[in-house]
Structure formats: C-alpha cells, structure tokens
Design a protein around this motif. Structure first.
Motif, mmCIF file in Angstrom:
data_model
loop_
_atom_site.group_PDB
_atom_site.id
_atom_site.type_symbol
_atom_site.label_atom_id
_atom_site.label_comp_id
_atom_site.label_asym_id
_atom_site.label_seq_id
_atom_site.Cartn_x
_atom_site.Cartn_y
_atom_site.Cartn_z
ATOM 1 N N GLN A 1 -85.768 35.974 -9.225
ATOM 2 C CA GLN A 1 -85.951 35.390 -10.547
ATOM 3 C C GLN A 1 -87.431 35.189 -10.862
ATOM 4 O O GLN A 1 -87.867 35.414 -11.995
ATOM 5 C CB GLN A 1 -85.201 34.059 -10.637
ATOM 6 C CG GLN A 1 -83.689 34.199 -10.681
ATOM 7 C CD GLN A 1 -82.994 32.845 -10.645
ATOM 8 O OE1 GLN A 1 -83.448 31.913 -9.967
ATOM 9 N NE2 GLN A 1 -81.891 32.733 -11.369
ATOM 10 N N ARG A 2 -88.198 34.760 -9.859
ATOM 11 C CA ARG A 2 -89.640 34.584 -10.087
ATOM 12 C C ARG A 2 -90.299 35.908 -10.441
ATOM 13 O O ARG A 2 -91.187 35.958 -11.308
ATOM 14 C CB ARG A 2 -90.298 33.966 -8.851
ATOM 15 C CG ARG A 2 -90.145 32.466 -8.757
ATOM 16 C CD ARG A 2 -91.090 31.862 -7.740
ATOM 17 N NE ARG A 2 -90.755 32.248 -6.376
ATOM 18 C CZ ARG A 2 -89.973 31.525 -5.567
ATOM 19 N NH1 ARG A 2 -89.448 30.387 -6.004
ATOM 20 N NH2 ARG A 2 -89.719 31.930 -4.337
ATOM 21 N N GLN A 3 -89.875 36.983 -9.776
ATOM 22 C CA GLN A 3 -90.480 38.267 -10.112
ATOM 23 C C GLN A 3 -90.083 38.703 -11.518
ATOM 24 O O GLN A 3 -90.880 39.350 -12.218
ATOM 25 C CB GLN A 3 -90.077 39.327 -9.082
ATOM 26 C CG GLN A 3 -90.920 40.601 -9.132
ATOM 27 C CD GLN A 3 -92.385 40.357 -8.841
ATOM 28 O OE1 GLN A 3 -93.091 39.724 -9.634
ATOM 29 N NE2 GLN A 3 -92.857 40.858 -7.712
ATOM 30 N N ARG A 4 -88.891 38.348 -11.956
ATOM 31 C CA ARG A 4 -88.492 38.634 -13.342
ATOM 32 C C ARG A 4 -89.378 37.873 -14.318
ATOM 33 O O ARG A 4 -89.752 38.395 -15.383
ATOM 34 C CB ARG A 4 -87.015 38.273 -13.560
ATOM 35 C CG ARG A 4 -86.039 39.225 -12.880
ATOM 36 C CD ARG A 4 -84.605 38.737 -13.008
ATOM 37 N NE ARG A 4 -83.680 39.564 -12.264
ATOM 38 C CZ ARG A 4 -83.010 40.609 -12.750
ATOM 39 N NH1 ARG A 4 -83.167 40.936 -14.021
ATOM 40 N NH2 ARG A 4 -82.181 41.300 -11.984
ATOM 41 N N VAL A 5 -89.734 36.633 -13.971
ATOM 42 C CA VAL A 5 -90.645 35.855 -14.809
ATOM 43 C C VAL A 5 -91.998 36.553 -14.890
ATOM 44 O O VAL A 5 -92.602 36.656 -15.969
ATOM 45 C CB VAL A 5 -90.807 34.421 -14.259
ATOM 46 C CG1 VAL A 5 -91.916 33.678 -14.988
ATOM 47 C CG2 VAL A 5 -89.488 33.655 -14.382
ATOM 48 N N CYS A 6 -92.472 37.052 -13.750
ATOM 49 C CA CYS A 6 -93.758 37.755 -13.727
ATOM 50 C C CYS A 6 -93.706 39.030 -14.562
ATOM 51 O O CYS A 6 -94.683 39.389 -15.231
ATOM 52 C CB CYS A 6 -94.164 38.067 -12.298
ATOM 53 S SG CYS A 6 -94.555 36.610 -11.304
ATOM 54 N N ILE A 7 -92.577 39.718 -14.532
ATOM 55 C CA ILE A 7 -92.415 40.917 -15.357
ATOM 56 C C ILE A 7 -92.438 40.536 -16.831
ATOM 57 O O ILE A 7 -93.080 41.213 -17.654
ATOM 58 C CB ILE A 7 -91.113 41.651 -14.992
ATOM 59 C CG1 ILE A 7 -91.208 42.208 -13.566
ATOM 60 C CG2 ILE A 7 -90.821 42.776 -15.982
ATOM 61 C CD1 ILE A 7 -89.898 42.747 -13.025
ATOM 62 N N ALA A 8 -91.756 39.447 -17.184
ATOM 63 C CA ALA A 8 -91.763 38.984 -18.573
ATOM 64 C C ALA A 8 -93.176 38.656 -19.025
ATOM 65 O O ALA A 8 -93.583 38.987 -20.154
ATOM 66 C CB ALA A 8 -90.859 37.756 -18.718
ATOM 67 N N ARG A 9 -93.943 38.001 -18.162
ATOM 68 C CA ARG A 9 -95.331 37.661 -18.515
ATOM 69 C C ARG A 9 -96.177 38.919 -18.690
ATOM 70 O O ARG A 9 -97.003 39.008 -19.600
ATOM 71 C CB ARG A 9 -95.941 36.763 -17.445
ATOM 72 C CG ARG A 9 -97.331 36.243 -17.788
ATOM 73 C CD ARG A 9 -97.866 35.329 -16.730
ATOM 74 N NE ARG A 9 -97.958 36.004 -15.432
ATOM 75 C CZ ARG A 9 -98.421 35.425 -14.340
ATOM 76 N NH1 ARG A 9 -98.799 34.149 -14.370
ATOM 77 N NH2 ARG A 9 -98.497 36.085 -13.206
ATOM 78 N N ALA A 10 -95.948 39.925 -17.825
ATOM 79 C CA ALA A 10 -96.696 41.174 -17.948
ATOM 80 C C ALA A 10 -96.364 41.907 -19.240
ATOM 81 O O ALA A 10 -97.204 42.612 -19.809
ATOM 82 C CB ALA A 10 -96.411 42.072 -16.748
ATOM 83 N N LEU A 11 -95.138 41.740 -19.730
ATOM 84 C CA LEU A 11 -94.705 42.409 -20.959
ATOM 85 C C LEU A 11 -95.117 41.668 -22.222
ATOM 86 O O LEU A 11 -95.011 42.217 -23.325
ATOM 87 C CB LEU A 11 -93.179 42.558 -20.960
ATOM 88 C CG LEU A 11 -92.566 43.501 -19.927
ATOM 89 C CD1 LEU A 11 -91.045 43.387 -19.970
ATOM 90 C CD2 LEU A 11 -93.002 44.936 -20.172
ATOM 91 N N ALA A 12 -95.581 40.436 -22.082
ATOM 92 C CA ALA A 12 -95.800 39.567 -23.239
ATOM 93 C C ALA A 12 -96.714 40.182 -24.290
ATOM 94 O O ALA A 12 -96.496 40.014 -25.498
ATOM 95 C CB ALA A 12 -96.357 38.216 -22.777
ATOM 96 N N LEU A 13 -97.743 40.901 -23.864
ATOM 97 C CA LEU A 13 -98.733 41.440 -24.794
ATOM 98 C C LEU A 13 -98.421 42.871 -25.224
ATOM 99 O O LEU A 13 -99.238 43.508 -25.886
ATOM 100 C CB LEU A 13 -100.128 41.378 -24.165
ATOM 101 C CG LEU A 13 -100.608 39.974 -23.797
ATOM 102 C CD1 LEU A 13 -101.944 40.043 -23.082
ATOM 103 C CD2 LEU A 13 -100.710 39.102 -25.035
#
Length: 331
Positions: free
Chosen positions: A160-172
């Motif tokens: 789940q934490r890695q999914r959060v990191c992926i979401a953050r990477a996609l934010a921009l």
C-alpha cells in the motif's frame, strides 16, 4: 522516425576516492562510465545488473538528483545537464521517480493525502480542497480509497505504501518515471499486483518508464527493451525477447543462468573476482571473468556492435560471441 522522449549520451559519474597521507594519487570509482540509450514516449526500458553496477546511479544522474561528471541528457530535445536548478525545476513535473523503499521515501509525520498534494502546491497546480480532491482521485487510480487520505505511512502495508508513492509520482502528470527497484522490498505475493498496476497505468496514461531492477523475471514482465549493465557500462541492449531469450554477451548469459530453472547446459558462470570499479574499461574486465569468451574481447576496439536491428552487444569481435551463443543448448 519521431524524436525519442529521452536521449542519454555518454553519461559519466565518477566518485572521487581520497587517498591517505602517503597515497600516490587519489582515484575515482567509475560508477557510470559512458552510458548511452534512448527511451521513446510510452516505452519501458529495463536497466538490469548486479548490485554495484551503476544502474541506480544512472537513474539519479538522469534526474540530476546526483550531478553527473559528464555526458548529455536530453528530454524532449532539451538538454538538461546545463540547466540551473531554477530552470530545471519546471522540468521536474515531467520527470519523476519511484524509490525502492516506500517507507523511507515518505515523511512519517505527514498524512499521505498531504504528501500527494504537496507537489501540486509546490508547482502551483492546485491548492487546498482542489489539491485534496486530486489526491483522492490519485489514490483511487492506484487501487486505494479516499479514506486513506488522512492516514500516516505506518498505517499501511508495504504494498500500500508503494501505491501511495506511485500516486505521488503521478500527481504532476509526468511523461517519464524512473522506477528504482520499485518491487524488490515487497513480498512476492504483492510484487505482481504492483507490477500489474504499473503496466495498467502505462497503457492508460502513456507514461514511459526507466525500470531499474536486478530481477530479470520482473523486467521481462514490464519492459519492452532491456539494457544490461556491468561495471558502469551497458554491455547488451535490445528488444526484450532478443536479450532474454537469445543473449549474446556472457554477462547477460550469466545473469540468466542464475535464474532458477535455467537449463544446466546453458549456464555461464562468473569466474574470479570482479575487476576494480576504479580501473578504466579494458578487455581484462571481461577476459578475467569469462575466459571461455576471451577471444571476443581481444584484437580490436571494445564497443557496442549491432548484432541485429536494435540489438547491440559490447565486444571486440561480434562473430566470436555469435558462434559461442549458437553452440549453447537452449533446453
């Protein structure tokens, strides 16, 4: 043919080693020593090799998280190496990174909703409720829910934490993401889920990946092309099927030999001690570890040579490697 999204040419990163009081002269670790490759829009290039070969340093140099010693990195035709930090900052919207350790890359005192919204606010794309709404949509896009917005990193599992990191990477809305061993810290049962997520996001968003890994099975699952690194150099690069099923370089063959279930007759072993990463590239770094292939690295300039369209291998005499590979049983 359209211009590549990313062009890397002769990228170099040497880390100085300071000698002692009686040392003759300081040297340098040649972590990245003349690496070149392209990545097209929407493409995945896998960068593989054993620990210490320079693959993670390559990814960080491309994003200038580490300043390169030399070389060229062009993104959409624009040179990144000469840009000041102020001029580089707008480009960072399009170039993002997912790190190996999701817990270490998240602020433990920041709610994940704030962590995802932060880059939106820093780049002036959204603030307040709008940024939170965008963060919620991103969490849903990576398989989580809006209920997770107010949780802290320690309240999530590793996957789940890695999914959060992926979401953050996609934010921009990036066009290229450097994925540095993004599943190696996860349980095997979770790895496939995250890899499938990255695959789905690429098809949906058209994002390109530089996928760094030591796991050939992982690279074979997600990448269109594969580049193999050895002591700071790319020794083989080409389409996934060619590199993983018809490898020519003995180092690539040795990596594949280490995969459980590989045919016993096709095994190539790494012999002796690896050469020092402080020594310049030479035939010895290959002949000392692959004596059966020594003739391929003697009697000429060692460079990348084209074995087939898009498939290149580093050697002095390509015909020797082709003959040796043809003599190896495939099953």
């Amino acid at each position: 043919m359209s211009e590549p999204l990313l062009e890397v040419r002769e990228l170099v990163k040497h880390f100085p080693v300071r000698g002692g009081a009686f040392a003759k002269s300081p040297g340098a670790v040649r972590a990245v020593d003349g690496v070149s490759f392209d990545i097209a829009a929407g493409e995945s290039l896998g960068l593989v090799g054993e620990s210490g070969c320079g693959k993670s340093t390559t990814g960080r140099c491309i994003l200038r998280l580490i300043e390169p010693t030399g070389g060229s990195v062009r993104f959409q035709g624009q040179e990144l190496m000469g840009l000041s930090q102020a001029r580089l900052r707008p480009m960072r919207r399009h170039l993002q990174m997912i790190f190996q350790d999701p817990f270490g890359s998240l602020n433990p005192r920041m709610r994940v909703g704030d962590a995802i919204a932060e880059p939106l606010e820093v780049h002036g794309l959204a603030r307040g409720d709008a940024a939170r709404e965008r963060a919620g949509r991103l969490l849903e896009q990576v398989g989580l829910t809006r209920e997770h917005l107010d949780r802290y990193p320690h309240e999530f599992s590793g996957g789940q934490r890695q999914r959060v990191c992926i979401a953050r990477a996609l934010a921009l809305g990036p066009q290229l993401i450097v994925c540095d061993e993004p599943v190696s810290a996860l349980d095997v049962s979770v790895q496939a889920q995250v890899l499938n997520l990255l695959d789905d996001l690429q098809r949906e968003l058209g994002v390109a990946y530089l996928f760094i890994s030591h796991d050939l099975a992982v690279v074979g699952h997600v990448c269109h092309r594969v580049a193999v690194m050895y002591l700071g150099e790319i020794v083989e690069i080409g389409p996934r099927e060619a590199v993983l099923t018809r490898p020519l370089h003995p180092y690539t063959q040795a990596l594949l030999s280490a995969v459980p279930g590989s045919p016993a007759g096709s095994r190539v072993l790494l012999e002796g001690d690896p050469p020092s990463p402080m020594e310049p590239s030479s035939a010895r770094r290959f002949t000392s570890r692959f004596p059966r292939h020594a003739a391929a690295f003697e009697g000429g300039e060692i460079r990348l040579r084209e074995a087939a369209p898009g498939h290149q291998v580093r050697c002095a005499r390509l015909e020797v490697l082709q003959d040796l590979a043809a003599a190896v049983p495939t099953a």
